[in-house]
Design an enzyme around this catalytic site. Structure first.
Site, PDB file in Angstrom:
ATOM      1  N   ARG A  27      67.195  57.389 -62.295  1.00  0.00           N
ATOM      2  CA  ARG A  27      66.112  57.586 -61.471  1.00  0.00           C
ATOM      3  C   ARG A  27      64.839  56.696 -61.632  1.00  0.00           C
ATOM      4  O   ARG A  27      63.844  57.056 -61.322  1.00  0.00           O
ATOM      5  CB  ARG A  27      65.724  59.008 -61.576  1.00  0.00           C
ATOM      6  CG  ARG A  27      66.783  59.997 -61.225  1.00  0.00           C
ATOM      7  CD  ARG A  27      66.824  60.390 -59.689  1.00  0.00           C
ATOM      8  NE  ARG A  27      67.586  61.516 -59.405  1.00  0.00           N
ATOM      9  CZ  ARG A  27      66.869  62.583 -59.008  1.00  0.00           C
ATOM     10  NH1 ARG A  27      65.467  62.828 -59.057  1.00  0.00           N
ATOM     11  NH2 ARG A  27      67.627  63.792 -58.772  1.00  0.00           N
ATOM     12  N   ARG A  31      59.342  59.218 -57.551  1.00  0.00           N
ATOM     13  CA  ARG A  31      57.922  59.647 -57.622  1.00  0.00           C
ATOM     14  C   ARG A  31      57.027  59.410 -58.853  1.00  0.00           C
ATOM     15  O   ARG A  31      55.813  59.503 -58.545  1.00  0.00           O
ATOM     16  CB  ARG A  31      57.929  61.173 -57.368  1.00  0.00           C
ATOM     17  CG  ARG A  31      58.384  61.540 -55.966  1.00  0.00           C
ATOM     18  CD  ARG A  31      58.964  62.969 -55.819  1.00  0.00           C
ATOM     19  NE  ARG A  31      59.739  63.405 -56.725  1.00  0.00           N
ATOM     20  CZ  ARG A  31      60.492  64.609 -56.919  1.00  0.00           C
ATOM     21  NH1 ARG A  31      59.896  65.434 -56.084  1.00  0.00           N
ATOM     22  NH2 ARG A  31      61.426  64.891 -57.618  1.00  0.00           N
ATOM     23  N   ARG A  40      57.519  57.084 -49.618  1.00  0.00           N
ATOM     24  CA  ARG A  40      57.981  58.255 -49.241  1.00  0.00           C
ATOM     25  C   ARG A  40      57.076  59.140 -48.156  1.00  0.00           C
ATOM     26  O   ARG A  40      57.487  59.547 -47.529  1.00  0.00           O
ATOM     27  CB  ARG A  40      58.096  58.976 -50.353  1.00  0.00           C
ATOM     28  CG  ARG A  40      58.526  60.398 -50.431  1.00  0.00           C
ATOM     29  CD  ARG A  40      59.991  60.681 -50.269  1.00  0.00           C
ATOM     30  NE  ARG A  40      60.465  62.014 -50.419  1.00  0.00           N
ATOM     31  CZ  ARG A  40      60.706  62.766 -49.581  1.00  0.00           C
ATOM     32  NH1 ARG A  40      60.263  62.621 -48.337  1.00  0.00           N
ATOM     33  NH2 ARG A  40      60.932  63.950 -50.144  1.00  0.00           N
ATOM     34  N   ASP A  77      71.572  59.572 -52.556  1.00  0.00           N
ATOM     35  CA  ASP A  77      71.592  60.849 -53.336  1.00  0.00           C
ATOM     36  C   ASP A  77      72.966  61.192 -53.193  1.00  0.00           C
ATOM     37  O   ASP A  77      73.681  61.027 -52.388  1.00  0.00           O
ATOM     38  CB  ASP A  77      70.665  61.760 -52.709  1.00  0.00           C
ATOM     39  CG  ASP A  77      70.486  62.971 -53.638  1.00  0.00           C
ATOM     40  OD1 ASP A  77      69.380  62.865 -54.349  1.00  0.00           O
ATOM     41  OD2 ASP A  77      71.175  63.802 -53.516  1.00  0.00           O
ATOM     42  N   TYR A 152      76.887  72.363 -55.822  1.00  0.00           N
ATOM     43  CA  TYR A 152      75.829  72.420 -54.756  1.00  0.00           C
ATOM     44  C   TYR A 152      76.253  73.072 -53.410  1.00  0.00           C
ATOM     45  O   TYR A 152      75.688  73.774 -52.737  1.00  0.00           O
ATOM     46  CB  TYR A 152      75.062  71.021 -54.347  1.00  0.00           C
ATOM     47  CG  TYR A 152      74.287  70.508 -55.564  1.00  0.00           C
ATOM     48  CD1 TYR A 152      73.041  70.934 -55.653  1.00  0.00           C
ATOM     49  CD2 TYR A 152      74.662  69.614 -56.611  1.00  0.00           C
ATOM     50  CE1 TYR A 152      72.203  70.568 -56.714  1.00  0.00           C
ATOM     51  CE2 TYR A 152      73.835  69.205 -57.699  1.00  0.00           C
ATOM     52  CZ  TYR A 152      72.506  69.629 -57.507  1.00  0.00           C
ATOM     53  OH  TYR A 152      71.566  69.463 -58.619  1.00  0.00           O
TER      54      TYR A 152
HETATM   55  O1  CP3 Z   1      66.862  55.589 -58.857  1.00  0.00           O
HETATM   56  C1  CP3 Z   1      67.761  56.143 -58.833  1.00  0.00           C
HETATM   57  O2  CP3 Z   1      68.170  56.843 -59.593  1.00  0.00           O
HETATM   58  C2  CP3 Z   1      68.553  56.101 -57.438  1.00  0.00           C
HETATM   59  C3  CP3 Z   1      68.520  57.212 -56.823  1.00  0.00           C
HETATM   60  C4  CP3 Z   1      69.108  58.750 -57.039  1.00  0.00           C
HETATM   61  C5  CP3 Z   1      68.465  59.810 -56.453  1.00  0.00           C
HETATM   62  N1  CP3 Z   1      69.222  60.957 -56.795  1.00  0.00           N
HETATM   63  C6  CP3 Z   1      67.087  59.857 -55.512  1.00  0.00           C
HETATM   64  C7  CP3 Z   1      66.430  60.998 -55.519  1.00  0.00           C
HETATM   65  C8  CP3 Z   1      70.068  58.839 -57.843  1.00  0.00           C
HETATM   66  C9  CP3 Z   1      71.114  58.329 -58.595  1.00  0.00           C
HETATM   67  C10 CP3 Z   1      70.168  60.397 -57.384  1.00  0.00           C
HETATM   68  C11 CP3 Z   1      71.183  61.343 -58.186  1.00  0.00           C
HETATM   69  C12 CP3 Z   1      71.244  62.703 -58.001  1.00  0.00           C
HETATM   70  N2  CP3 Z   1      70.598  63.554 -56.983  1.00  0.00           N
HETATM   71  C13 CP3 Z   1      71.697  63.569 -59.065  1.00  0.00           C
HETATM   72  C14 CP3 Z   1      72.429  63.371 -60.196  1.00  0.00           C
HETATM   73  C15 CP3 Z   1      71.433  62.867 -61.373  1.00  0.00           C
HETATM   74  C16 CP3 Z   1      70.713  64.017 -61.961  1.00  0.00           C
HETATM   75  O3  CP3 Z   1      69.487  63.858 -61.897  1.00  0.00           O
HETATM   76  O4  CP3 Z   1      71.536  65.047 -62.518  1.00  0.00           O
HETATM   77  C17 CP3 Z   1      71.629  64.729 -58.380  1.00  0.00           C
HETATM   78  C18 CP3 Z   1      72.015  66.110 -59.279  1.00  0.00           C
HETATM   79  C19 CP3 Z   1      70.884  64.763 -57.328  1.00  0.00           C
HETATM   80  C20 CP3 Z   1      70.575  65.752 -56.373  1.00  0.00           C
HETATM   81  C21 CP3 Z   1      69.017  65.846 -55.958  1.00  0.00           C
HETATM   82  N3  CP3 Z   1      68.282  64.955 -55.234  1.00  0.00           N
HETATM   83  C22 CP3 Z   1      68.046  66.937 -56.653  1.00  0.00           C
HETATM   84  C23 CP3 Z   1      68.508  68.132 -57.544  1.00  0.00           C
HETATM   85  C24 CP3 Z   1      66.914  66.708 -55.974  1.00  0.00           C
HETATM   86  C25 CP3 Z   1      65.536  67.386 -56.199  1.00  0.00           C
HETATM   87  C26 CP3 Z   1      65.101  67.123 -57.375  1.00  0.00           C
HETATM   88  C27 CP3 Z   1      64.150  66.170 -57.593  1.00  0.00           C
HETATM   89  O5  CP3 Z   1      63.831  65.458 -58.327  1.00  0.00           O
HETATM   90  O6  CP3 Z   1      63.087  66.212 -56.541  1.00  0.00           O
HETATM   91  C28 CP3 Z   1      67.091  65.340 -55.340  1.00  0.00           C
HETATM   92  C29 CP3 Z   1      65.698  64.480 -54.583  1.00  0.00           C
HETATM   93  C30 CP3 Z   1      65.841  63.089 -54.996  1.00  0.00           C
HETATM   94  N4  CP3 Z   1      67.019  62.251 -55.180  1.00  0.00           N
HETATM   95  C31 CP3 Z   1      64.562  62.398 -55.142  1.00  0.00           C
HETATM   96  C32 CP3 Z   1      65.012  61.321 -55.493  1.00  0.00           C
HETATM   97  C33 CP3 Z   1      64.013  60.108 -55.894  1.00  0.00           C
HETATM   98  C34 CP3 Z   1      63.313  63.060 -54.907  1.00  0.00           C
HETATM   99  C35 CP3 Z   1      62.849  63.353 -53.611  1.00  0.00           C
HETATM  100  C36 CP3 Z   1      61.660  62.822 -53.310  1.00  0.00           C
HETATM  101  O7  CP3 Z   1      60.964  61.734 -53.172  1.00  0.00           O
HETATM  102  O8  CP3 Z   1      60.781  64.093 -52.709  1.00  0.00           O
END
Ligand code: CP3
Length: 344
Positions: A27, A31, A40, A77, A152
């Protein structure tokens, strides 16, 4: 893998030990970076953002420019796959993902052809990244593993203990296996397309691989992961595969031995000493820094970095977190981490 490469991450994934391990962070685009928040703010719909190659390429590059990580992971994602298959998926500010839950009788409505089409912008992002990245930076594509994605899809979002998904797997094994196969097959095609578009490596995120009894772990984690690795190899895709069965504990040994993954990403709760003795010395390992110690910073961070470097010294090791970076992490703590890793 015999091809020569100048990319340190690829060298480690091919089994080499480097005196200074390559580093990237789960990640790493997100943010905690003000430059991410600025993009964003212009992209209110998270899914549309992920499917916008120009914006996705820009935020993928941000942490590379700022820190010089050894790898870029494409901004996307894991929930894009169910979205592409035709399930309703949306993100509500501050609440995380939401999905219109499916049951096993809905499988006929999920379309792999549609997914391929809908997800093609992610491949366009990879192609742009390929051209934009420094030659020594590895490009990582990814997908969620079938079990984690299915939790999910079934629960309708994140859940405390994935009870509904587990109950479904016990209640209708044949129906559940069909869901795992459908997701595995869609993932093979998605990851193969990512490699063809420019990804050097792919990673499978099984974020909810914890708390599964052995028979379920074998059915919903090991079997679908092996199906994906075998499916990629059958298509002639030789790119390394990093598997991340988060929270698997000792089951990770079986995962490493049976799935065919090239490398194993470990979470921070895994006993380091035990893992170092239980896992094959030639298996590339990634991870283990607690995102909370990166958030805390200071001398505690330095000590943890040093502990991990010495625990994994002498074997192929990629420095990384044990889970995604926390959004309140001060960006300067990452600078401190990089300085510690690159010193000497
Ligand atoms: O930089 C990176 O790693 C690449 C991008 C990436 C994102 N999500 C962007 C993202 C990757 C590799 C993921 C994987 C992901 N997404 C996982 C597996 C890894 C883990 O953390 O366990 C999972 C379970 C998800 C599902 C998901 N997406 C959730 C639960 C959420 C909300 C939680 C949160 O952090 O807000 C997201 C949203 C998300 N995916 C964001 C980002 C940068 C935040 C969204 C925003 O900018 O508001």
């Amino acid at each position: 893998m015999t091809a020569m490469t100048d990319k340190p991450l690829l060298q480690v994934l091919s089994g080499q030990t480097l005196a200074r391990p390559p580093v990237w962070l789960m990640r790493q685009a997100g943010r905690y970076l003000p430059e991410y928040r600025a993009v964003r703010a212009q992209q209110p719909d998270f899914i549309a953002f992920c499917l916008n190659p120009e914006a996705a390429c820009e935020v993928t590059m941000q942490p590379i420019r700022r820190y010089g990580f050894d790898a870029a992971i494409v901004f996307a994602d894991i929930l894009l796959l169910p979205y592409g298959l035709g399930q309703k998926v949306w993100f509500e500010a501050g609440e995380g993902p939401k999905l219109d839950p499916i049951t096993l009788s809905d499988l006929g409505r999920l379309s792999q052809e549609r997914a391929r089409d809908v997800l093609s912008p992610v491949c366009d992002t990879l192609t742009r990244l390929r051209a934009a990245l420094p030659a020594e930076t590895t490009l990582i594509g990814f997908a969620g593993s079938p079990w984690t994605v299915a939790t999910y899809m079934i629960e309708g979002g994140g859940s405390k203990d994935r009870f509904k998904a587990r109950a479904m797997a016990w209640n209708d094994p044949a129906g559940f296996d069909a869901l795992m196969d459908l997701l595995a097959d869609a993932t093979i095609s998605y990851l193969a397309d990512q490699v063809k578009a420019g990804a050097d490596v792919v990673k499978l995120f099984d974020s909810w691989a914890d708390s599964l009894p052995d028979p379920l772990f074998d059915r919903v984690v090991i079997r679908p992961t092996k199906r994906i690795v075998d499916g990629l190899r059958a298509q002639g895709i030789t790119a390394p595969v990093i598997g991340f069965p988060r929270g698997a504990g000792p089951q990770a040994v079986r995962y490493a031995a049976q799935t065919g993954v090239t490398a194993l990403a470990l979470d921070h709760g895994m006993d380091t000493q035990w893992a170092a003795s239980a896992l094959p010395k030639t298996l590339p390992i990634q991870g283990q820094l607690d995102p909370a110690v990166l958030h805390a910073g200071g001398a505690a961070l330095d000590r943890e970095v040093d502990r991990l470097l010495s625990a994994w010294a002498g074997r192929p090791y990629v420095f990384n977190l044990g889970h995604g970076i926390n959004l309140e992490t001060p960006p300067d703590n990452v600078t401190r981490l990089m300085a510690r890793l690159r010193q000497g």
